[in-house]
Design a protein around this motif. Structure first.
Motif, PDB file in Angstrom:
ATOM      1  N   THR A  46      32.963  48.982  46.966  1.00 59.45           N
ATOM      2  CA  THR A  46      31.600  48.971  46.413  1.00 59.45           C
ATOM      3  C   THR A  46      31.566  48.145  45.139  1.00 59.45           C
ATOM      4  O   THR A  46      30.641  47.379  44.912  1.00 59.45           O
ATOM      5  N   ASN A  47      32.569  48.324  44.295  1.00 55.65           N
ATOM      6  CA  ASN A  47      32.591  47.632  43.007  1.00 55.65           C
ATOM      7  C   ASN A  47      33.955  47.043  42.709  1.00 55.65           C
ATOM      8  O   ASN A  47      34.983  47.588  43.126  1.00 55.65           O
ATOM      9  N   LEU A  48      33.959  45.991  41.946  1.00 55.53           N
ATOM     10  CA  LEU A  48      35.185  45.482  41.326  1.00 55.53           C
ATOM     11  C   LEU A  48      35.535  46.447  40.195  1.00 55.53           C
ATOM     12  O   LEU A  48      34.668  46.838  39.416  1.00 55.53           O
ATOM     13  N   VAL A  49      36.793  46.868  40.139  1.00 55.48           N
ATOM     14  CA  VAL A  49      37.223  47.765  39.052  1.00 55.48           C
ATOM     15  C   VAL A  49      38.122  46.935  38.143  1.00 55.48           C
ATOM     16  O   VAL A  49      39.272  46.642  38.485  1.00 55.48           O
ATOM     17  N   PHE A  50      37.590  46.510  37.020  1.00 46.68           N
ATOM     18  CA  PHE A  50      38.287  45.512  36.204  1.00 46.68           C
ATOM     19  C   PHE A  50      39.164  46.149  35.127  1.00 46.68           C
ATOM     20  O   PHE A  50      40.377  45.976  35.133  1.00 46.68           O
ATOM     21  N   ASP A  55      35.791  53.332  42.438  1.00 45.48           N
ATOM     22  CA  ASP A  55      35.032  52.374  43.247  1.00 45.48           C
ATOM     23  C   ASP A  55      33.532  52.546  42.998  1.00 45.48           C
ATOM     24  O   ASP A  55      32.789  51.579  42.881  1.00 45.48           O
ATOM     25  N   ARG A  56      33.111  53.809  42.896  1.00 46.92           N
ATOM     26  CA  ARG A  56      31.687  54.086  42.670  1.00 46.92           C
ATOM     27  C   ARG A  56      31.252  53.660  41.273  1.00 46.92           C
ATOM     28  O   ARG A  56      30.210  53.082  41.086  1.00 46.92           O
ATOM     29  N   GLN A  57      32.114  53.942  40.272  1.00 44.75           N
ATOM     30  CA  GLN A  57      31.700  53.689  38.887  1.00 44.75           C
ATOM     31  C   GLN A  57      32.130  52.328  38.355  1.00 44.75           C
ATOM     32  O   GLN A  57      31.704  51.908  37.282  1.00 44.75           O
ATOM     33  N   GLY A  58      33.054  51.657  39.082  1.00 46.42           N
ATOM     34  CA  GLY A  58      33.521  50.344  38.620  1.00 46.42           C
ATOM     35  C   GLY A  58      34.411  50.428  37.391  1.00 46.42           C
ATOM     36  O   GLY A  58      34.512  49.457  36.629  1.00 46.42           O
ATOM     37  N   TYR A  85      42.352  45.344  42.216  1.00 39.24           N
ATOM     38  CA  TYR A  85      41.040  45.413  41.576  1.00 39.24           C
ATOM     39  C   TYR A  85      39.959  46.004  42.465  1.00 39.24           C
ATOM     40  O   TYR A  85      38.822  46.144  42.067  1.00 39.24           O
ATOM     41  N   TRP A  86      40.335  46.290  43.725  1.00 39.53           N
ATOM     42  CA  TRP A  86      39.367  46.892  44.642  1.00 39.53           C
ATOM     43  C   TRP A  86      40.026  48.072  45.340  1.00 39.53           C
ATOM     44  O   TRP A  86      41.234  48.074  45.570  1.00 39.53           O
TER      45      TRP A  86
END
Ligand code: URA
Length: 305
Positions: free
Chosen positions: A137-141, A162-165, A197-198
């Motif tokens: 869902t999101n890139l988690v940087f 994933d939900r909150q990034g 990152y994902w």
């Protein structure tokens, strides 16, 4: 609740409800841990439509009010279906060696060009070499203080991340925050990210190809944050960054030198158990505690305590 919902509820036989609950329990047991499409999918309608499409050739020979094709013109194509919402397809859990080499080369070039964290994030957003991106869902940087001297590097985002990034915001992240809190470290005093990152779908173990595709980015990430000490959280993180095949039980608690690029040189790196493992194996927490005390001592020696 609408009148229709009400009718549905009232007409739900206990057997039907139990069958639905059993079907849900089966999906959970098979690893489905969340609903990931924006809209519910009506599989019954889809299969009825597919069945109708299969029967379509017989129906086309019947008289129809639709315009018919001319004798020599190509056959008319079956009616197109209205697009339905689809859940993202999970990336295959296999390695693709050729693609992996290309992805790593492309990633290395993109990461090397990034001159700051914002540019690195943008490069990751544009990077197509890691298939996990398409199911996430999101890139988690990253999170925390990018100016900090301490950098924590975990494995891969889970469902909450994933939900909150953001990395380490779920239950294992909460345990990690409590553990680092014991030595006076919070996210204002460290920076945190992952080697991936994902989120791998269903939290499956990432493939070597996926880890390799992200490696140039985490290497550049370390160069840009330029920490004085690294805490490698979990076996995947330690193996990926130290280039070893040894398991975390052997690696944890020992100091290694991570060879960073550029002028940074060797950075002391300490592998430790992943908090998700500690949640399942409480007896191992004492080793993680020792590791944190070792980190605290090294920080004091380096004048960062
Ligand atoms: N586990 C990790 O390794 N990283 C996260 O961000 C969350 C859980």
């Amino acid at each position: 609740m609408t009148g229709d919902d009400q009718k549905l509820r009232e007409s739900d036989a206990p057997d039907a409800r139990e069958a639905l609950l059993a079907a849900l329990a089966w999906q959970v047991a098979m690893g489905a841990d969340e609903a990931i499409a924006d809209a519910p999918l009506d599989r019954y309608r889809e299969s009825a439509e597919a069945k109708a499409a299969r029967q379509a050739p017989t129906q086309r020979s019947q008289p129809t009010s639709q315009p018919t094709s001319q004798p020599n013109s190509p056959p008319t194509s079956p009616p197109t279906r209205a697009p339905t919402a689809r859940a993202p397809r999970p990336a295959p859990a296999t390695d693709a060696p050729l693609g992996a080499a290309e992805a790593a080369a492309e990633g290395a070039a993109a990461a090397a060009q990034a001159q700051d964290l914002q540019a690195l994030r943008a490069a990751l957003e544009a990077f197509e070499g890691c298939p996990l991106k398409h199911s996430a869902t999101n890139l988690v940087f990253g999170d925390g203080n990018p100016q900090a001297d301490v950098m924590l590097i975990g494995e891969a985002p889970g469902a909450d991340e994933d939900r909150q990034g953001k990395p380490f915001v779920g239950v294992s992240g909460q345990l990690l925050d409590r553990m680092t809190g014991f030595i006076g470290l919070d996210r204002t005093r460290f920076y945190i990210t992952n080697v991936l990152y994902w989120r791998p779908p269903g939290n499956r173990t990432p493939t070597e190809a996926e880890v390799a595709a992200c490696r140039p980015f985490i290497q550049r990430h370390i160069e840009l944050v330029a920490p004085k000490v690294l805490l490698l959280v979990g076996g995947k993180s330690a193996k990926s960054l130290l280039g070893t095949e040894q398991g975390i039980t052997r690696l944890r608690g020992k100091w290694f030198e991570y060879e960073a690029g550029g002028a940074l040189g060797a950075i002391p790196a300490l592998p430790t158990f992943h908090p998700a493992y500690l949640l399942r194996n409480a007896a191992m927490k004492r080793f993680a505690w020792r590791d944190l005390l070792a980190l605290q001592r090294r920080m004091q020696e380096l004048g960062i305590g």
